[in-house]
Motif scaffolding. Structure first.
Motif, short mmCIF file in Angstrom:
data_model
loop_
_atom_site.label_atom_id
_atom_site.label_comp_id
_atom_site.label_asym_id
_atom_site.label_seq_id
_atom_site.Cartn_x
_atom_site.Cartn_y
_atom_site.Cartn_z
N LEU A 1 8.33 -9.20 -1.90
CA LEU A 1 8.30 -8.66 -3.25
C LEU A 1 9.71 -8.71 -3.79
O LEU A 1 10.67 -8.56 -3.04
N HIS B 1 0.99 -2.80 -4.66
CA HIS B 1 1.14 -2.03 -3.42
C HIS B 1 2.37 -1.11 -3.47
O HIS B 1 2.43 -0.16 -2.71
N VAL B 2 3.32 -1.43 -4.33
CA VAL B 2 4.45 -0.52 -4.51
C VAL B 2 3.97 0.71 -5.29
O VAL B 2 4.31 1.84 -4.95
N ARG C 1 0.93 1.78 -5.24
CA ARG C 1 0.07 2.51 -4.28
C ARG C 1 0.90 3.34 -3.31
O ARG C 1 0.49 4.41 -2.88
N ARG C 2 2.07 2.81 -2.96
CA ARG C 2 2.96 3.56 -2.06
C ARG C 2 3.33 4.91 -2.70
O ARG C 2 3.25 5.95 -2.07
N ILE D 1 11.50 -2.77 0.42
CA ILE D 1 10.45 -3.55 -0.26
C ILE D 1 10.96 -4.96 -0.58
O ILE D 1 10.23 -5.94 -0.49
N ARG E 1 1.22 -8.56 -5.96
CA ARG E 1 1.42 -7.59 -4.87
C ARG E 1 2.24 -6.37 -5.29
O ARG E 1 2.38 -5.43 -4.52
#
Lengths: 304, 264
Positions: free
Chosen positions: B110, B20-21, B23-24, B105, B17
């Motif tokens: 995470l 997704h950081v 992607r942020r 986060i 996962r």
């Protein structure tokens, strides 16, 4: 079913200062559990330990059935957290904040986007979906933090001083929402130093001081067990002297803070008769509340 | 039961996962992409065109290469380094310290390990974007036409990862933005001047050349420069290995020091 959060004999030191000194507690499903304490009592450290953000020196933590800190990351999949300081993403709009946050839980964009209207509705931000974070008031930010904590539909929600710094309207709205969550069967762990907040929301609570739990129970039990049922507050010139001469003699316990005298008693009649007869002192007769318990247990000294 | 204290130096544990950081950060960048690319390009472009045409007119060819082409290779590597470093210092520090993005986060499922990895890869991504933008300008100006130059894109990613990880070490120990200036004056500037951005390293005295050969920028340039001239670089495994070792060591130290900073 086992407790959603089970803490046993938790200890944590920083240098030579032990800030958490043997804490044990277990949350039952569907309850709101309060951790009360003055600043520096160890509430936030206890929460950080439960989140796996720091390691305990001793003791064990089980969160959502998983050992913390070892499996903290997986345990947090079932958890929502409203931190003390808002940590919303200033680069994103309200909706983007929720979508990006939901992705951290491994949720598909489609799933999150389907949930967003409901979350915004819940947070009273239905007309702010595309507003930038900078355009939100303090109360709106707190509510968005709450909505963000619910993006994964958690079983348990940690709230670290959720209404600190909010105006009364905003606080009442947050309380209303937390009661709704309890109605939905969520379990809440709340830290606060507002006694009215704890009294309103918590089924059970623990008062912490200097890293220890000094008392636990429902708000009613704590009041019944730890304090006389009636309080008379006396203020104005001459209150201190009156406290020394009369108050101390006619009440079970008499305390003074500045110009105010607090008399704790089971029978307020004689005190009130005396005050009525004098006529020159202002006073307030009221039932004892959680704040009285709190001050009795943790003292009246300033905690800085 | 006694739980051992968290060992800051234990090996990283990563959840998928972490993506997704990354992607942020990409989503934020996309909002500001145009200004960001222009800002990243302005400085290296000035050097490349100003020095390349100005100084280049006075210079002989270097190993059969026009000076501006020689400098172009240095500029690609240098802008890659700069871009990754800025991202992993100033931007990462903002997210860690000022905006509390990392904190948010880390209360989701995470860990800090995921965040630091995502930041390193994001710095590498920014470096790739910068390196590629310079490359496009090199193509447009007709300084190189070789299809081999496409290899510069993955090299920019690798070099970006290396410099991003090294900068994250600095990020982990920095009390404020001001501290980063030391990194620029003590590390970045000497590295830029020693490693052959502006002139061939073999112009340097032996001792200085020996130092240069230990520095990651030297190896990034050793890969980029022949490719721009349409040649396959010598000793590719060595250069790649040096960059990888710097990246891995940097990541590990950065993670341990950031754990020490945040997980208290």
């Amino acid at each position: 079913m086992s407790a959603l959060l089970d803490i046993r004999d938790l200890r944590k030191s920083y240098g030579s200062t032990e800030v958490v000194r043997g804490i044990s507690l277990a949350l039952e499903r569907g309850e709101c559990y309060g951790l009360l304490g003055p600043n520096g009592a160890g509430k936030t450290t206890t929460l950080r330990l439960c989140l796996g953000l720091t390691d305990p020196d001793a003791g064990s933590i089980t969160l959502a059935g998983l050992p913390v800190p070892r499996a903290a990351r997986e345990a947090r999949l079932r958890l929502g957290v409203v931190p003390q300081m808002d940590s919303l993403d200033p680069d994103f709009t309200v909706t983007e904040n929720l979508v990006v946050y939901g992705r951290y839980f491994g949720l598909a964009d489609r799933t999150i986007r389907a949930r967003v209207p409901e979350l915004l509705e819940f947070a009273g931000l239905g007309n702010k979906a595309h507003a930038p974070i900078q355009a939100l008031s303090g109360g709106m930010k707190r509510r968005l933090s709450l909505a963000r904590a619910l993006v994964n539909d958690p079983d348990i929600v940690f709230l670290d001083e959720p209404t600190t710094g909010l105006d009364p309207q905003a606080r009442h709205l947050i309380w209303e929402r937390l009661k709704q969550l309890l109605g939905q069967g969520k379990t809440l762990l709340l830290t606060t130093h507002f006694m009215d907040e704890a009294e309103r929301l918590c089924d059970r609570l623990s008062v912490m001081d200097a890293g220890r739990i000094v008392a636990s129970g429902s708000p009613r039990e704590l009041i019944d067990d730890h304090i006389e049922p009636e309080v008379i507050e006396v203020y104005g010139d001459g209150a201190a002297e009156w406290g020394e001469e009369i108050g101390r003699r006619l009440s079970e316990r008499c305390e003074r803070t500045g110009e105010t005298v607090f008399c704790y008693t089971r029978a307020a009649r004689p005190l009130m008769q005396d005050l009525e007869a004098r006529g020159d002192l202002k006073y307030l007769h009221r039932p004892a509340n959680l704040e009285d318990v709190f001050l009795k247990l943790t003292g009246r000294d300033l905690r800085d | 039961m006694r739980i051992p204290r968290r060992r800051d130096w234990r090996p990283p544990r990563i959840s998928i996962r972490f993506v997704h950081v990354w992607r942020r950060n990409l989503l934020v960048w996309r909002k500001l992409a145009i200004t960001s690319v222009l800002g990243n390009l302005a400085d290296p472009m000035m050097y490349m065109l100003g020095l390349g045409f100005g100084l280049g007119a006075l210079m002989p060819e270097i190993n059969g290469t026009r000076y501006i082409v020689f400098l172009a290779a240095g500029t690609v590597a240098y802008s890659t380094m700069n871009s990754a470093t800025f991202e992993a210092l100033y931007s990462a520090f903002s997210r860690m310290q000022i905006q509390k993005t990392w904190e948010a986060i880390m209360i989701a499922p995470l860990d800090l390990d995921d965040v630091v990895l995502a930041e390193a890869l994001w710095a590498a991504t920014k470096a790739t974007l910068s390196g590629s933008a310079i490359l496009v300008i090199i193509w447009v100006l007709g300084l190189s036409h070789s299809p081999l130059t496409l290899w510069i894109i993955p090299i920019a990613f690798l070099a970006g990862l290396t410099f991003g990880c090294l900068a994250l070490v600095m990020n982990a120990i920095s009390p404020s933005y001001d501290f980063f200036l030391y990194y620029f004056t003590l590390v970045m500037t000497p590295m830029t001047l020693l490693c052959g951005v502006f002139f061939p390293v073999d112009q340097l005295p032996v001792a200085m050349r020996a130092v240069a050969e230990f520095l990651p920028l030297y190896h990034a340039i050793a890969l980029v420069r022949p490719l721009l001239s349409g040649m396959v670089p010598d000793a590719i495994p060595l250069h790649v290995a040096v960059l990888l070792v710097y990246a891995a060591a940097g990541f590990y130290v950065a993670l341990a020091l950031t754990r020490r900073r945040l997980l208290v």
